[in-house]
Design a protein around this motif. Sequence first.
Motif, PDB file in Angstrom:
ATOM      1  N   PRO A   1       0.803  -1.235   0.000  1.00 31.33           N
ATOM      2  CA  PRO A   1       0.000   0.000   0.000  1.00 31.33           C
ATOM      3  C   PRO A   1       0.829   1.274   0.000  1.00 31.33           C
ATOM      4  O   PRO A   1       0.322   2.343  -0.343  1.00 31.33           O
ATOM      5  CB  PRO A   1      -0.814  -0.123   1.291  1.00 31.33           C
ATOM      6  N   HIS A   2       2.109   1.195   0.376  1.00 27.48           N
ATOM      7  CA  HIS A   2       2.938   2.394   0.472  1.00 27.48           C
ATOM      8  C   HIS A   2       4.144   2.346  -0.464  1.00 27.48           C
ATOM      9  O   HIS A   2       5.174   2.963  -0.191  1.00 27.48           O
ATOM     10  CB  HIS A   2       3.408   2.588   1.921  1.00 27.48           C
ATOM     11  N   ILE A   3       4.003   1.647  -1.575  1.00 33.53           N
ATOM     12  CA  ILE A   3       5.081   1.557  -2.553  1.00 33.53           C
ATOM     13  C   ILE A   3       5.393   2.947  -3.116  1.00 33.53           C
ATOM     14  O   ILE A   3       4.496   3.680  -3.513  1.00 33.53           O
ATOM     15  CB  ILE A   3       4.711   0.568  -3.681  1.00 33.53           C
ATOM     16  N   GLN A   4       6.689   3.303  -3.145  1.00 32.31           N
ATOM     17  CA  GLN A   4       7.108   4.618  -3.626  1.00 32.31           C
ATOM     18  C   GLN A   4       7.865   4.544  -4.949  1.00 32.31           C
ATOM     19  O   GLN A   4       7.722   5.426  -5.793  1.00 32.31           O
ATOM     20  CB  GLN A   4       7.997   5.300  -2.573  1.00 32.31           C
ATOM     21  N   ARG A   5       8.688   3.505  -5.101  1.00 32.96           N
ATOM     22  CA  ARG A   5       9.455   3.298  -6.331  1.00 32.96           C
ATOM     23  C   ARG A   5       9.297   1.852  -6.776  1.00 32.96           C
ATOM     24  O   ARG A   5       9.475   0.930  -5.974  1.00 32.96           O
ATOM     25  CB  ARG A   5      10.948   3.603  -6.122  1.00 32.96           C
ATOM     26  N   LEU A   6       8.965   1.664  -8.045  1.00 32.24           N
ATOM     27  CA  LEU A   6       8.764   0.318  -8.573  1.00 32.24           C
ATOM     28  C   LEU A   6       9.464   0.179  -9.911  1.00 32.24           C
ATOM     29  O   LEU A   6       9.276   0.996 -10.817  1.00 32.24           O
ATOM     30  CB  LEU A   6       7.267   0.024  -8.738  1.00 32.24           C
ATOM     31  N   GLU A   7      10.282  -0.879 -10.034  1.00 29.67           N
ATOM     32  CA  GLU A   7      10.938  -1.214 -11.299  1.00 29.67           C
ATOM     33  C   GLU A   7      10.495  -2.614 -11.709  1.00 29.67           C
ATOM     34  O   GLU A   7      10.759  -3.587 -10.994  1.00 29.67           O
ATOM     35  CB  GLU A   7      12.462  -1.158 -11.154  1.00 29.67           C
ATOM     36  N   VAL A   8       9.816  -2.717 -12.837  1.00 29.35           N
ATOM     37  CA  VAL A   8       9.348  -3.994 -13.384  1.00 29.35           C
ATOM     38  C   VAL A   8      10.314  -4.382 -14.499  1.00 29.35           C
ATOM     39  O   VAL A   8      10.268  -3.816 -15.592  1.00 29.35           O
ATOM     40  CB  VAL A   8       7.902  -3.874 -13.905  1.00 29.35           C
ATOM     41  N   GLN A   9      11.199  -5.338 -14.220  1.00 25.11           N
ATOM     42  CA  GLN A   9      12.285  -5.673 -15.124  1.00 25.11           C
ATOM     43  C   GLN A   9      12.005  -6.957 -15.913  1.00 25.11           C
ATOM     44  O   GLN A   9      11.161  -7.768 -15.529  1.00 25.11           O
ATOM     45  CB  GLN A   9      13.596  -5.836 -14.328  1.00 25.11           C
ATOM     46  N   SER A  10      12.762  -7.117 -16.993  1.00 25.63           N
ATOM     47  CA  SER A  10      12.750  -8.339 -17.812  1.00 25.63           C
ATOM     48  C   SER A  10      11.324  -8.722 -18.194  1.00 25.63           C
ATOM     49  O   SER A  10      10.610  -7.931 -18.774  1.00 25.63           O
ATOM     50  CB  SER A  10      13.480  -9.468 -17.076  1.00 25.63           C
ATOM     51  N   PHE A  11      10.897  -9.942 -17.819  1.00 25.37           N
ATOM     52  CA  PHE A  11       9.576 -10.437 -18.248  1.00 25.37           C
ATOM     53  C   PHE A  11       8.534 -10.388 -17.130  1.00 25.37           C
ATOM     54  O   PHE A  11       7.506 -11.048 -17.219  1.00 25.37           O
ATOM     55  CB  PHE A  11       9.705 -11.878 -18.751  1.00 25.37           C
ATOM     56  N   PHE A  12       8.786  -9.600 -16.095  1.00 25.02           N
ATOM     57  CA  PHE A  12       7.843  -9.618 -14.977  1.00 25.02           C
ATOM     58  C   PHE A  12       6.506  -8.981 -15.334  1.00 25.02           C
ATOM     59  O   PHE A  12       5.479  -9.315 -14.738  1.00 25.02           O
ATOM     60  CB  PHE A  12       8.446  -8.921 -13.751  1.00 25.02           C
ATOM     61  N   LEU A  13       6.481  -8.076 -16.291  1.00 20.17           N
ATOM     62  CA  LEU A  13       5.203  -7.488 -16.701  1.00 20.17           C
ATOM     63  C   LEU A  13       4.291  -8.569 -17.284  1.00 20.17           C
ATOM     64  O   LEU A  13       3.075  -8.527 -17.119  1.00 20.17           O
ATOM     65  CB  LEU A  13       5.432  -6.379 -17.718  1.00 20.17           C
ATOM     66  N   LYS A  14       4.882  -9.531 -17.973  1.00 14.22           N
ATOM     67  CA  LYS A  14       4.099 -10.631 -18.519  1.00 14.22           C
ATOM     68  C   LYS A  14       3.512 -11.489 -17.382  1.00 14.22           C
ATOM     69  O   LYS A  14       2.390 -11.990 -17.484  1.00 14.22           O
ATOM     70  CB  LYS A  14       4.969 -11.485 -19.448  1.00 14.22           C
TER      71      LYS A  14
END
Length: 430
Positions: free
Chosen positions: A273-286
């Motif tokens: 609920p308090h995420i401030q910075r998010l990096e979705v790398q490689s194939f994690f979006l899939k």
Amino acid sequence: MSNMKQREPHEVPCNLKIEVDRISNLPGHIVDKILSHLSLRDAVRTSILSSKWRYRWVTLPYLVFDNQSVLLSTQDQTLVKNKLVSIVDHVLLLHTGPIHKFKLSHRDLQGVSDIDRWILYLSRDSVKEFILEIWKGHRYKLPSPIYSCQKLIHLELFNCLLKPPPHFNGFKTLKSLDLQHISMDQLAFEQMISSCPLLERLTLMNFDGFTLLNIHAPNLLFFDVGGVFEDVNFQDTFHLAVVSIGLYANSGIERNLSFGSTGNLIKFFACLPHIQRLEVQSFFLKYLAAGTTPGKLPTACLDLSFLSIRINFNDSEENLVALCLLRSSPNLQELELLARPEEQATNARTANIVENFQSFPFNQLRLIKIVGISGLKQELSFITFLLANAPVLERMSVKPASVDSGWDLVKELLRFRRASMFAEIIYLEP
């Protein structure tokens, strides 16, 4: 010969005597401060300055054996190993007082049995920071005494095999754990994480032995993971603020979800609920695209100010997830989109979701960075969508995958309508 004048010894210049005296008479805490900023090798070399400095280094609480502190000129692996062992043994033999930090990370280091002795020695002390990086050979099996170091605050391991003993109940004071190129079984990993109640930072890279990331850490603030895994579950991670997560393999992501499942996207953000910075790398979006993707998350990411996504713009499901994240982040200030061009050229799913998606303003978005695009319709549609809905945008930088489509891309970018009259578009050479 007897009448010859005997040569008198040279007088030490007065100013040099003064300098030597100044060094000799420095307060102890100043000497310790100076030594703490030197490599171990240079700290030992200060022994020649004066008698008061001769054995001052033996009380250093921070021992670092790395490429800077241990210089070896030979390429003979046996000589290298013997020299390293001799240096560490010598330092530990002469050392007095507590050792708060012990780092062993040399480019020629292998998992020699002597490390077992050093860890046993440290386990009897009050070591708070332990770093072991094995750069050559097979993974080194950590001996059981490491698990009795109950004053550890930071633990960092590279190329190691972890098999905690049955009686191990975690590290009760550990705040930072960095595991890279490690082997460990599923149950041991889960028990270790859940048995470190003060854990705030967790880094996990290139691991084997387990494929399910079950993270139970109530005080976790920072999580950085990259590897091959099947699933990730957070439990009681409501303080988690910085997440960087990469799934290195594209296979096995589209697994069968149970009937009625809300999908990976909603499950992933349920305990963030308090995420401030998010990096979705490689194939994690899939991975996040598996299951149902809503237009908006049930609970908005109000604290999210930075978002980085590696995306295949030709994949409609990934586009939907990216748009959902954008729509669920009303206070987003910085966005980074990294294309996966190796997939975009071959992917047959080219439905343009962005063109039919309802517009909504990104009222806080000021910086956008787009990397790896080649001028495909789906990419340009996404850029058009962002420019048309970012009224306070200050700068958008675009870096294509190659120079082939550079000029055409520039012309397309310049004609796009912008909601912000101050938005600057910067083209970066690939």
